[in-house]
Design a protein around this motif. Structure first.
Motif, mmCIF file in Angstrom:
data_model
loop_
_atom_site.group_PDB
_atom_site.id
_atom_site.type_symbol
_atom_site.label_atom_id
_atom_site.label_comp_id
_atom_site.label_asym_id
_atom_site.label_seq_id
_atom_site.Cartn_x
_atom_site.Cartn_y
_atom_site.Cartn_z
ATOM 1 N N PRO A 75 -1.375 -41.828 -3.760
ATOM 2 C CA PRO A 75 -2.235 -40.709 -4.166
ATOM 3 C C PRO A 75 -2.189 -40.504 -5.673
ATOM 4 C CG PRO A 75 -0.227 -39.910 -3.101
ATOM 5 C CD PRO A 75 -0.248 -41.400 -2.909
ATOM 6 N N ILE A 76 -3.343 -40.223 -6.248
ATOM 7 C CA ILE A 76 -3.472 -40.129 -7.696
ATOM 8 C C ILE A 76 -3.246 -38.694 -8.147
ATOM 9 C CG2 ILE A 76 -5.003 -40.512 -9.656
ATOM 10 C CD1 ILE A 76 -6.464 -42.580 -7.907
ATOM 11 N N GLY A 77 -2.305 -38.521 -9.091
ATOM 12 C CA GLY A 77 -1.981 -37.200 -9.603
ATOM 13 C C GLY A 77 -2.648 -36.895 -10.928
ATOM 14 N N PHE A 78 -2.336 -35.727 -11.467
ATOM 15 C CA PHE A 78 -2.962 -35.256 -12.705
ATOM 16 C C PHE A 78 -2.726 -36.224 -13.859
ATOM 17 C CE2 PHE A 78 -2.055 -33.283 -16.820
ATOM 18 C CZ PHE A 78 -3.302 -32.794 -17.143
ATOM 19 N N TRP A 79 -1.472 -36.625 -14.081
ATOM 20 C CA TRP A 79 -1.157 -37.447 -15.237
ATOM 21 C C TRP A 79 -1.854 -38.801 -15.195
ATOM 22 C CZ3 TRP A 79 0.382 -35.664 -19.605
ATOM 23 C CH2 TRP A 79 1.152 -34.510 -19.664
ATOM 24 N N ALA A 80 -1.976 -39.380 -14.019
ATOM 25 C CA ALA A 80 -2.665 -40.667 -13.897
ATOM 26 C C ALA A 80 -4.139 -40.525 -14.269
ATOM 27 C CB ALA A 80 -2.517 -41.214 -12.486
ATOM 28 N N LYS A 81 -4.766 -39.448 -13.805
ATOM 29 C CA LYS A 81 -6.178 -39.219 -14.125
ATOM 30 C C LYS A 81 -6.347 -38.955 -15.628
ATOM 31 C CE LYS A 81 -7.199 -37.176 -9.596
ATOM 32 N NZ LYS A 81 -7.568 -35.937 -8.866
ATOM 33 N N PHE A 82 -5.427 -38.176 -16.173
ATOM 34 C CA PHE A 82 -5.536 -37.804 -17.585
ATOM 35 C C PHE A 82 -5.298 -38.996 -18.505
ATOM 36 C CE2 PHE A 82 -3.390 -36.277 -21.479
ATOM 37 C CZ PHE A 82 -4.426 -35.532 -22.018
ATOM 38 N N LEU A 83 -4.196 -39.696 -18.306
ATOM 39 C CA LEU A 83 -3.830 -40.789 -19.211
ATOM 40 C C LEU A 83 -4.783 -41.971 -19.106
ATOM 41 C CD1 LEU A 83 0.051 -40.733 -18.754
ATOM 42 C CD2 LEU A 83 -1.248 -39.953 -20.749
ATOM 43 N N SER A 84 -5.321 -42.215 -17.932
ATOM 44 C CA SER A 84 -6.215 -43.371 -17.757
ATOM 45 C C SER A 84 -7.485 -43.234 -18.589
ATOM 46 C CB SER A 84 -6.568 -43.558 -16.286
ATOM 47 O OG SER A 84 -7.306 -42.459 -15.788
ATOM 48 N N GLN A 85 -7.833 -42.011 -18.964
ATOM 49 C CA GLN A 85 -9.039 -41.803 -19.773
ATOM 50 C C GLN A 85 -8.911 -42.420 -21.162
ATOM 51 O OE1 GLN A 85 -10.811 -37.667 -19.424
ATOM 52 N NE2 GLN A 85 -8.795 -37.290 -18.515
ATOM 53 N N PHE A 86 -7.662 -42.588 -21.629
ATOM 54 C CA PHE A 86 -7.435 -43.067 -22.987
ATOM 55 C C PHE A 86 -7.031 -44.540 -23.027
ATOM 56 C CE2 PHE A 86 -6.332 -38.573 -22.645
ATOM 57 C CZ PHE A 86 -7.208 -38.022 -23.565
ATOM 58 N N GLY A 96 -6.812 -52.891 -15.646
ATOM 59 C CA GLY A 96 -5.555 -52.324 -16.090
ATOM 60 C C GLY A 96 -5.453 -50.846 -15.805
ATOM 61 N N VAL A 97 -4.631 -50.158 -16.604
ATOM 62 C CA VAL A 97 -4.350 -48.753 -16.362
ATOM 63 C C VAL A 97 -5.497 -47.835 -16.779
ATOM 64 C CG1 VAL A 97 -1.850 -48.993 -16.421
ATOM 65 C CG2 VAL A 97 -3.102 -48.648 -18.560
ATOM 66 N N GLY A 98 -6.607 -48.386 -17.207
ATOM 67 C CA GLY A 98 -7.810 -47.587 -17.371
ATOM 68 C C GLY A 98 -8.342 -47.117 -16.026
ATOM 69 N N MET A 99 -7.869 -47.726 -14.951
ATOM 70 C CA MET A 99 -8.165 -47.257 -13.598
ATOM 71 C C MET A 99 -7.063 -46.282 -13.190
ATOM 72 S SD MET A 99 -9.221 -50.895 -11.843
ATOM 73 C CE MET A 99 -9.351 -50.168 -10.208
ATOM 74 N N PRO A 100 -7.411 -45.059 -12.775
ATOM 75 C CA PRO A 100 -6.389 -44.059 -12.443
ATOM 76 C C PRO A 100 -5.363 -44.540 -11.424
ATOM 77 C CG PRO A 100 -8.526 -43.006 -12.600
ATOM 78 C CD PRO A 100 -8.775 -44.486 -12.708
ATOM 79 N N ILE A 101 -5.785 -45.331 -10.455
ATOM 80 C CA ILE A 101 -4.828 -45.768 -9.441
ATOM 81 C C ILE A 101 -3.799 -46.731 -10.030
ATOM 82 C CG2 ILE A 101 -6.188 -47.745 -8.582
ATOM 83 C CD1 ILE A 101 -5.234 -46.800 -5.734
ATOM 84 N N ASN A 102 -4.212 -47.550 -10.982
ATOM 85 C CA ASN A 102 -3.258 -48.438 -11.654
ATOM 86 C C ASN A 102 -2.297 -47.650 -12.539
ATOM 87 O OD1 ASN A 102 -4.923 -50.309 -10.441
ATOM 88 N ND2 ASN A 102 -4.922 -51.698 -12.179
ATOM 89 N N MET A 103 -2.805 -46.593 -13.178
ATOM 90 C CA MET A 103 -1.931 -45.734 -13.971
ATOM 91 C C MET A 103 -0.932 -45.024 -13.066
ATOM 92 S SD MET A 103 -1.167 -44.747 -17.057
ATOM 93 C CE MET A 103 -2.585 -44.882 -18.171
ATOM 94 N N GLN A 104 -1.361 -44.608 -11.884
ATOM 95 C CA GLN A 104 -0.444 -43.966 -10.944
ATOM 96 C C GLN A 104 0.645 -44.928 -10.502
ATOM 97 O OE1 GLN A 104 -0.647 -40.554 -9.916
ATOM 98 N NE2 GLN A 104 1.458 -41.161 -9.415
ATOM 99 N N TYR A 105 0.262 -46.186 -10.295
ATOM 100 C CA TYR A 105 1.261 -47.197 -9.948
ATOM 101 C C TYR A 105 2.301 -47.323 -11.063
ATOM 102 C CZ TYR A 105 3.361 -51.783 -9.159
ATOM 103 O OH TYR A 105 4.263 -52.803 -8.975
ATOM 104 N N LEU A 117 5.647 -42.395 -23.150
ATOM 105 C CA LEU A 117 6.106 -43.071 -24.366
ATOM 106 C C LEU A 117 5.234 -44.283 -24.668
ATOM 107 C CD1 LEU A 117 8.210 -43.538 -26.630
ATOM 108 C CD2 LEU A 117 9.555 -44.841 -24.953
ATOM 109 N N ALA A 118 4.964 -45.077 -23.641
ATOM 110 C CA ALA A 118 4.144 -46.277 -23.817
ATOM 111 C C ALA A 118 2.733 -45.916 -24.265
ATOM 112 C CB ALA A 118 4.098 -47.076 -22.515
ATOM 113 N N SER A 119 2.208 -44.808 -23.749
ATOM 114 C CA SER A 119 0.857 -44.383 -24.118
ATOM 115 C C SER A 119 0.798 -43.980 -25.588
ATOM 116 C CB SER A 119 0.424 -43.210 -23.234
ATOM 117 O OG SER A 119 0.385 -43.586 -21.861
ATOM 118 N N VAL A 120 1.818 -43.254 -26.038
ATOM 119 C CA VAL A 120 1.845 -42.825 -27.439
ATOM 120 C C VAL A 120 2.005 -44.030 -28.368
ATOM 121 C CG1 VAL A 120 3.147 -41.523 -29.162
ATOM 122 C CG2 VAL A 120 2.733 -40.535 -26.898
ATOM 123 N N VAL A 121 2.982 -44.886 -28.062
ATOM 124 C CA VAL A 121 3.213 -46.067 -28.889
ATOM 125 C C VAL A 121 1.992 -46.988 -28.868
ATOM 126 C CG1 VAL A 121 4.617 -48.147 -29.169
ATOM 127 C CG2 VAL A 121 5.708 -45.962 -28.605
#
Length: 235
Positions: A75-86, A96-105, A117-121
């Motif tokens: 199940p996809i949570g808030f952070w996966a939906k939010f971070l995948s946008q960037f 890749g992680v531009g898909m919310p489900i991959n970011m959730q994984y 951390l990885a998103s910021v870097v």
């Protein structure tokens, strides 16, 4: 041997002053009921010659190992939906992680802090023209996730396929059972990775990657997960 050359690929490739032939071997559609020993027995053994190297698509080993994640179990949570946008919609391996489900994984696999951390870097790296920092931080299991798309196969729409377990051990098992020198590869039209190889192979990973640098197995519905690599003999 029936020589299969996938669209846009070539039979021959030059590597380090040698020319190699790459025979794509067509198989059935691999499912969870299959075992890689049976696949090699059926589709490879009859064609293999001493000195050949068998390149095996990592996806079929993963499927045989049941390295599968169902969409319904992620199940996809808030952070996966939010971070995948960037994030970029694709990485070097495909989706890749531009898909919310991959970011959730990724979040489930390595934890939210590491993904943040990885998103910021990764974002800072892009400003300076450095790509791929996100995946360097989160690691190979995240970057190697396949599936969750239906561009090629309907069967992969609702499952994710993780990278194989113990790839070098699998290669050595195949070598011991069949006498076949082999490597498990994650190759696509963006790049290549050697996940494991049998201990008898003397070539470095960089040389092996050059042998498959154009991804001779193809990217879509070719059904050629085995590539038999053979040095072209001098005339």
């Amino acid at each position: 041997m029936e020589v299969i050359i996938n669209p846009g690929k070539k039979l021959e490739i030059a590597v380090e002053n040698e020319v190699y032939l790459r025979y794509a071997l067509r198989t059935k559609f691999v499912t969870l009921e299959d075992h890689y020993f049976h696949l090699i027995e059926t589709y490879v053994k009859q064609y293999y010659q001493k000195g050949d190297i068998l390149a095996i698509c990592e996806k079929i080993i993963s499927i045989c190992q049941h390295r599968i994640i169902k969409r319904e179990d992620l199940p996809i949570g808030f952070w996966a939906k939010f971070l995948s946008q960037f994030a970029c919609q694709k990485n070097r391996g495909g989706f890749g992680v531009g898909m919310p489900i991959n970011m959730q994984y990724a979040i489930n696999k390595v934890g939210l802090f590491k993904v943040l951390l990885a998103s910021v870097v990764g974002g800072i790296g892009k400003l300076f023209g450095k790509k791929g920092l996100f995946y360097r931080i989160v690691g190979r299991e995240v970057s190697g996730l396949d599936g969750f798309y239906d561009g090629a196969w309907e069967a992969y729409r609702n499952i994710g396929i993780e990278i194989p377990l113990d790839s070098t051990r699998v290669c050595n098992e195949i070598r011991e059972k069949f006498g076949i020198s082999c490597m498990i590869v994650d190759a696509n039209d963006f790049g290549q990775e050697i996940l494991g190889k049998s201990d008898d192979i003397v070539f470095s990973d960089s040389i092996l990657k050059k042998m498959i640098r154009d991804n001779p197995a193809g990217q879509l519905q070719e059904l050629t997960p085995f590539i038999l690599i053979r040095r072209k003999k001098d005339n």
